[in-house]
Scaffold this motif. Structure first.
Motif, PDB file in Angstrom:
ATOM      1  N   LEU A  15       0.814  -1.222   0.000  1.00 55.65           N
ATOM      2  CA  LEU A  15       0.000   0.000   0.000  1.00 55.65           C
ATOM      3  C   LEU A  15       0.846   1.270   0.000  1.00 55.65           C
ATOM      4  O   LEU A  15       0.411   2.309  -0.475  1.00 55.65           O
ATOM      5  CB  LEU A  15      -0.965  -0.009   1.194  1.00 55.65           C
ATOM      6  N   VAL A  58       1.343   1.780  -3.552  1.00 59.76           N
ATOM      7  CA  VAL A  58       0.076   2.184  -4.171  1.00 59.76           C
ATOM      8  C   VAL A  58      -0.121   3.697  -4.010  1.00 59.76           C
ATOM      9  O   VAL A  58      -0.444   4.405  -4.976  1.00 59.76           O
ATOM     10  CB  VAL A  58      -1.104   1.399  -3.565  1.00 59.76           C
ATOM     11  N   ALA A  59       0.114   4.198  -2.801  1.00 62.81           N
ATOM     12  CA  ALA A  59      -0.076   5.633  -2.562  1.00 62.81           C
ATOM     13  C   ALA A  59       0.873   6.460  -3.431  1.00 62.81           C
ATOM     14  O   ALA A  59       0.465   7.465  -4.037  1.00 62.81           O
ATOM     15  CB  ALA A  59       0.140   5.940  -1.074  1.00 62.81           C
ATOM     16  N   ARG A  75      -0.265   6.258  -7.220  1.00 65.58           N
ATOM     17  CA  ARG A  75      -1.441   7.084  -7.522  1.00 65.58           C
ATOM     18  C   ARG A  75      -1.071   8.556  -7.602  1.00 65.58           C
ATOM     19  O   ARG A  75      -1.635   9.307  -8.395  1.00 65.58           O
ATOM     20  CB  ARG A  75      -2.504   6.885  -6.432  1.00 65.58           C
ATOM     21  N   TYR A 135      -0.278  -1.496  -8.773  1.00 64.36           N
ATOM     22  CA  TYR A 135      -0.013  -0.475  -7.771  1.00 64.36           C
ATOM     23  C   TYR A 135      -0.906   0.747  -7.968  1.00 64.36           C
ATOM     24  O   TYR A 135      -0.675   1.783  -7.362  1.00 64.36           O
ATOM     25  CB  TYR A 135       1.458  -0.050  -7.804  1.00 64.36           C
ATOM     26  N   LEU A 188      -4.757   0.255  -8.584  1.00 64.88           N
ATOM     27  CA  LEU A 188      -5.913  -0.261  -7.839  1.00 64.88           C
ATOM     28  C   LEU A 188      -7.130   0.663  -7.860  1.00 64.88           C
ATOM     29  O   LEU A 188      -8.027   0.518  -7.027  1.00 64.88           O
ATOM     30  CB  LEU A 188      -5.522  -0.637  -6.392  1.00 64.88           C
ATOM     31  N   THR A 189      -7.140   1.620  -8.795  1.00 63.87           N
ATOM     32  CA  THR A 189      -8.377   2.314  -9.169  1.00 63.87           C
ATOM     33  C   THR A 189      -8.508   2.095 -10.671  1.00 63.87           C
ATOM     34  O   THR A 189      -7.524   1.730 -11.335  1.00 63.87           O
ATOM     35  CB  THR A 189      -8.315   3.831  -8.915  1.00 63.87           C
ATOM     36  N   GLU A 213      -5.056   1.771 -12.742  1.00 61.22           N
ATOM     37  CA  GLU A 213      -4.706   0.488 -13.348  1.00 61.22           C
ATOM     38  C   GLU A 213      -4.651   0.626 -14.873  1.00 61.22           C
ATOM     39  O   GLU A 213      -3.736   0.107 -15.515  1.00 61.22           O
ATOM     40  CB  GLU A 213      -5.710  -0.593 -12.950  1.00 61.22           C
ATOM     41  N   PRO A 262      -7.374  -2.379  -1.833  1.00 63.23           N
ATOM     42  CA  PRO A 262      -6.947  -1.018  -1.474  1.00 63.23           C
ATOM     43  C   PRO A 262      -7.699  -0.507  -0.248  1.00 63.23           C
ATOM     44  O   PRO A 262      -8.768  -1.013   0.084  1.00 63.23           O
ATOM     45  CB  PRO A 262      -7.297  -0.207  -2.725  1.00 63.23           C
ATOM     46  N   GLU A 321      -9.565   1.956   0.460  1.00 68.41           N
ATOM     47  CA  GLU A 321     -10.951   2.434   0.348  1.00 68.41           C
ATOM     48  C   GLU A 321     -11.952   1.285   0.269  1.00 68.41           C
ATOM     49  O   GLU A 321     -13.156   1.494   0.393  1.00 68.41           O
ATOM     50  CB  GLU A 321     -11.109   3.398  -0.841  1.00 68.41           C
ATOM     51  N   TYR A 367     -14.564  -5.013  -3.886  1.00 69.44           N
ATOM     52  CA  TYR A 367     -13.368  -4.750  -4.709  1.00 69.44           C
ATOM     53  C   TYR A 367     -13.229  -5.789  -5.815  1.00 69.44           C
ATOM     54  O   TYR A 367     -12.880  -5.451  -6.956  1.00 69.44           O
ATOM     55  CB  TYR A 367     -12.102  -4.692  -3.840  1.00 69.44           C
TER      56      TYR A 367
END
Ligand SMILES: [Zn+2]
Length: 412
Positions: free
Chosen positions: A94, A97-98, A101, A133, A135-136, A140, A163, A165, A173
């Motif tokens: 994660l 991931v942050a 994004r 990485y 994951l929206t 993606e 993720p 959220e 998800y």
């Protein structure tokens, strides 16, 4: 017809044409981007240009069938903490991931291209690249569009981790991964992958993701049995995947599944190195008749290496693979894991992807760990070790330079 190139004076030519196959005092002809001839140097046909390998070894380019290259940020502090005694948990993803994004397309592309160039310079001529990485839907989708700029082996890994959220709503998800996200990602992907592990996705969820991908024409891949025993290998077989990746914890039943399905067992020793987990039991897999591939798992969390040579060295030293088995697994094995018959070997008709090793034998990859030994790389018949490297440059290497200068030149 394009000009042909003869590479002669090859001390050891690894062709992988019939399992592990290697010729000594050999030559190879490249024509139209493919291998046109291999055999004893003394019988080589004439060609438009000649490269003298000077007794060095020539191998097929490495085929890295498992890499996560679209990301931003780095996690060296996490690695250092882990080496100091803190256990690895999948949640570390994660952090990346942050950062991913938040990154611009340009920053993601620059990092991806740097890693792709790094791979090529180390002899990897075919590589797979996953999303996972973002994951929206938009993150993606852009990850896969970027991956498609650097490789044809693009894998949609929306099901990498749940993720934040969607915390507490795994089904919600999975619906997104199998619905709008898949719609946005499928056009740029060949494969779909899922991280089937405690803390990520269970057997039913993994099977649902792979089935949804299949319905959109994406072939299945899977992260299986990495952090503990689990259903991943069984799910891979049931989904018709070519491979199960990691296979660190395999029961006797898993082993039977790998051999009978059959599945390529793709081993990723960089991940065990980077997490201090026990290495997979390659010897047990091989002795049972399994096909084994080696890949880097290059990613910023558990395995931040792009070096197939490093993975070969680990496999030989710590997983009891022979040098031949390890090099085969890093070339032909990777090709099988990607269902590719044109790469991973140097039979006549293969894509002319090859490595000129600055050493007389493939064994040096494990025998001299950590030492740069890739003298030159051809991809589809073109020398690629340098962005500016031309056939004329390679020709000049042995023809006009002293031995010392020539070794310097081809290693730059
Ligand atoms: Zn992975």
């Amino acid at each position: 017809m394009a000009p042909s190139t003869l590479i002669t004076g090859i001390g050891e030519l690894v062709t992988n044409t019939d399992g592990w196959t290697a010729l000594t005092d050999a030559a190879l002809v490249i024509q139209d981007g493919t291998v046109a001839w291999t055999g004893p140097a003394g019988q080589a046909p004439a060609a438009d240009s000649v490269v003298d390998a000077g007794g060095r070894a020539v191998l097929p380019g490495f085929v890295d069938s498992h890499a996560h290259l679209v990301f931003a940020g780095e996690r060296s502090a996490e690695f250092a903490a882990r080496m100091a005694g803190r256990p690895y948990q999948a949640g570390g993803i994660l952090t990346t991931v942050a950062a991913t994004r938040a990154a611009s397309d340009g920053a993601l592309r620059a990092n991806l291209r740097r890693l792709a160039a790094e791979m090529l310079a180390q002899g990897t001529t075919t590589f797979e690249c996953k999303s996972g990485y973002g994951l929206t839907v938009p993150d993606e989708a852009r990850s896969l569009a970027l991956a498609a700029e650097v490789t044809g082996e693009v894998t949609y890994l929306g099901a990498h981790v749940v993720p934040p959220e969607f915390a507490g709503d795994v089904p919600g998800y999975v619906d997104l991964v199998c619905g709008d996200m898949l719609d946005a990602c499928a056009p740029n992907a060949r494969w779909i992958d899922v991280f089937c592990e405690d803390g990520a996705f269970g057997a039913d969820e993994a099977a649902a993701v792979l089935a949804a991908g299949r319905a959109r024409g994406l072939a299945p891949r899977i992260h299986a049995n990495q952090l503990g025993p689990g259903p991943g290998i069984r799910v891979a077989a049931q989904a018709g995947a070519p491979a199960a990746d990691h296979c660190t914890y395999t029961t006797d039943e898993d082993l039977d599944t790998i051999v009978s399905a059959p599945l390529v067992a793709t081993l990723l020793p960089g991940a065990e190195f980077g997490t201090r987990h026990p290495y997979p039991d390659a010897r047990r897999l091989l002795d049972a008749g399994a096909t084994v591939a080696l890949a880097t798992d290059c990613n910023p969390g558990s395995s931040f290496t792009s070096s197939m040579a490093f993975c070969i060295a680990l496999a030989v030293r710590d997983m009891r693979m022979t040098t031949q088995e390890a090099v085969w697994a890093a070339t032909a094995g990777g090709a099988r894991a990607l269902r590719r018959s044109d790469v991973g070997h140097l039979g006549v008709g293969a894509r002319a992807d090859l490595i000129l090793l600055d050493a007389p034998s493939h064994a040096y990859l494990a025998y001299r760990p950590g030492v740069p030994q890739i003298a030159a790389v051809w991809q589809s018949g073109h020398p690629t070790r340098h962005p500016s490297c031309s056939r004329e440059f390679l020709l000049s290497v042995r023809g006009t330079c002293s031995e010392e200068q020539s070794r310097w030149a081809i290693n730059q």
